[in-house]
Design an enzyme around this catalytic site. Structure first.
Site, PDB file in Angstrom:
ATOM      1  N   TYR A  73     -10.717   2.400   5.522  1.00 56.87           N
ATOM      2  CA  TYR A  73      -9.704   2.048   4.530  1.00 56.87           C
ATOM      3  C   TYR A  73     -10.291   1.101   3.487  1.00 56.87           C
ATOM      4  CZ  TYR A  73      -4.853   1.067   3.131  1.00 56.87           C
ATOM      5  OH  TYR A  73      -3.664   0.964   2.461  1.00 56.87           O
ATOM      6  N   SER A  74     -10.169   1.469   2.209  1.00 57.84           N
ATOM      7  CA  SER A  74     -10.678   0.631   1.134  1.00 57.84           C
ATOM      8  C   SER A  74      -9.762   0.731  -0.074  1.00 57.84           C
ATOM      9  CB  SER A  74     -12.099   1.056   0.738  1.00 57.84           C
ATOM     10  OG  SER A  74     -12.525   0.343  -0.410  1.00 57.84           O
ATOM     11  N   ASN A  75      -9.263  -0.406  -0.527  1.00 59.40           N
ATOM     12  CA  ASN A  75      -8.409  -0.425  -1.711  1.00 59.40           C
ATOM     13  C   ASN A  75      -9.146   0.024  -2.964  1.00 59.40           C
ATOM     14  OD1 ASN A  75      -5.978  -1.486  -0.468  1.00 59.40           O
ATOM     15  ND2 ASN A  75      -7.113  -3.387  -0.205  1.00 59.40           N
ATOM     16  N   GLY A 130       2.892  -0.765   4.041  1.00 57.30           N
ATOM     17  CA  GLY A 130       2.252  -1.658   3.100  1.00 57.30           C
ATOM     18  C   GLY A 130       2.372  -3.103   3.496  1.00 57.30           C
ATOM     19  N   SER A 140       0.784  -1.231   0.000  1.00 64.57           N
ATOM     20  CA  SER A 140       0.000   0.000   0.000  1.00 64.57           C
ATOM     21  C   SER A 140       0.817   1.284   0.000  1.00 64.57           C
ATOM     22  CB  SER A 140      -0.972   0.003   1.184  1.00 64.57           C
ATOM     23  OG  SER A 140      -1.997  -0.938   0.963  1.00 64.57           O
TER      24      SER A 140
END
Length: 391
Positions: free
Chosen positions: A201-203, A346, A108
């Site tokens: 949090y969202s990809n 990440g 990330s």
């Protein structure tokens, strides 16, 4: 992505999303099995000398006490001097040492690179932070409680859109995923909250940010990151893997996966990273990440107005820990010695990275070669970062 090959790209913090199924059996067979019994005592790099300093001791502990196959770090001081450290083994099968400043999958941390590109486009007046997603991708974002006309670019970058996280819902296939396939997976599920009313949090947010970059520039996201960030910051060991490239190009420690606490370690170094795309596909080194975040904070990648927007934060303690706040692809954390560190962190199958940079020029990145699944391990990795920044 918890519990199997896609457990990476979860936010690099404490309380994560849904646990997922185990690594598919076919892949488990293909990548082979090995155990920690092959682990040798921690090996210090030459820079750490005979009497380990605090950073070396932290890496040694990550290997010895937390069971990491390897740990490596790069530390830059206020005067620009860099020291590198290693511990453990780079390859449990051959016993090869950890490559000094070796490449790892940075998960990330990719989001910060993407956010920088978007903010450069904002500075060029080609993107408006407060414009809707539909302005750039008309009609694409629709679902239960989801409407791209009501979600802004800023909300994507700051994780306040309410979009569900696609990585919680991927199947077990280890294969190539197109970005729009990742988005479609997310849109099959309802929104977590109305845009702008909360933080989670969202990809999926960064898949959309990457698609906006491509739509506005007419060029692949990988090319824009390389041209606008990697080359501009002088990063020599950082890249966005091409479609189908499951390898890591330069010297690197092998990454490992463990299905459960009592299961053997499996080498998962080579894996198609496309399911991460703009949310977490990149490869880099500790020194390059230090150079990137230092250049960013020093204003060498963004004009002052856009850097200020990036550093405008909202609380993110539920994911990143006490006092943490999330900006536009940038996380601030309070240091135990005072002040703030800025970075992201990440997680990707086989690798976990943490780091930080300060406004006075200090920077560190620490990587381990297995994803952390317990609170104690995460605390110890973050403590290693704080130790270096507070020296």
């Amino acid at each position: 992505m918890r519990g199997q090959t896609r457990q990476g790209l979860r936010s690099p913090g404490r309380r994560q999303g849904t646990r997922r199924r185990a690594l598919p059996a076919a892949v488990a067979v293909a990548i082979g099995v090995m155990t920690l019994g092959a682990l040798a005592p921690p090996a210090a790099s030459a820079a750490a000398a005979a009497r380990p300093d605090a950073v070396q001791q932290s890496l040694n502990a990550l290997v010895r006490d937390d069971g990491m196959p390897a740990a490596l770090a790069s530390v830059k001081d206020r005067d620009g001097r860099t020291r590198t450290y290693t511990a453990g083994l780079g390859d449990l099968t051959t016993g090869a040492p950890v490559p000094v400043d070796g490449q790892v999958r940075i998960g990330s941390n990719t989001k910060t690179f993407v956010a920088v590109v978007v903010l450069q486009l904002v500075a060029e007046r080609r993107v408006d932070l407060d414009a809707s997603v539909d302005t750039y991708l008309p009609g694409l974002v629709r679902g239960e409680g989801i409407d791209g006309r009501r979600i802004t670019v800023r909300q994507l970058l700051q994780q306040t859109s309410g979009l569900p996280n696609y990585s919680n819902y991927l199947g077990d296939d280890v294969r190539y995923y197109a970005p729009r396939e990742l988005l479609a997976t997310a849109l099959q599920h309802p929104a977590d909250f109305a845009p702008g009313t909360s933080w989670k949090y969202s990809n999926t947010n960064y898949v959309l940010a990457g698609l906006i970059v491509q739509k506005v520039t007419g060029r692949p996201l990988a090319e824009e990151i390389d041209r606008r960030v990697v080359r501009r910051a002088g990063l020599r060991h950082t890249y966005f893997p091409a479609p189908g490239d499951a390898s890591i190009r330069e010297p690197h420690p092998h990454g490992y996966y463990r299905e459960s606490a009592d299961a053997p370690l499996r080498d998962i170094t080579e894996i198609d990273p496309s399911w991460g795309w703009a949310a977490g596909q990149m490869v880099s080194t500790g020194s390059d990440l230090n150079r990137f975040f230092s250049a960013l904070l020093a204003g060498r990648l963004l004009p002052s107005a856009q850097l200020a927007q990036m550093r405008s934060t909202v609380p993110a303690e539920a994911t990143f820990g006490p006092g943490a706040r999330y900006g536009l692809g940038l996380v601030s954390r309070p240091l135990p010695c005072g002040g703030l560190s800025w970075g992201h962190g990440g997680s990707f199958p086989g690798y976990e990275t943490r780091g930080g940079a300060t406004d006075d020029g200090r920077a560190i990145n620490v990587a381990v070669t297995m994803q952390l699944t317990d609170e104690a391990g995460r605390r110890n990795l973050e403590r290693a970062v704080d130790t270096a920044l507070c020296r």
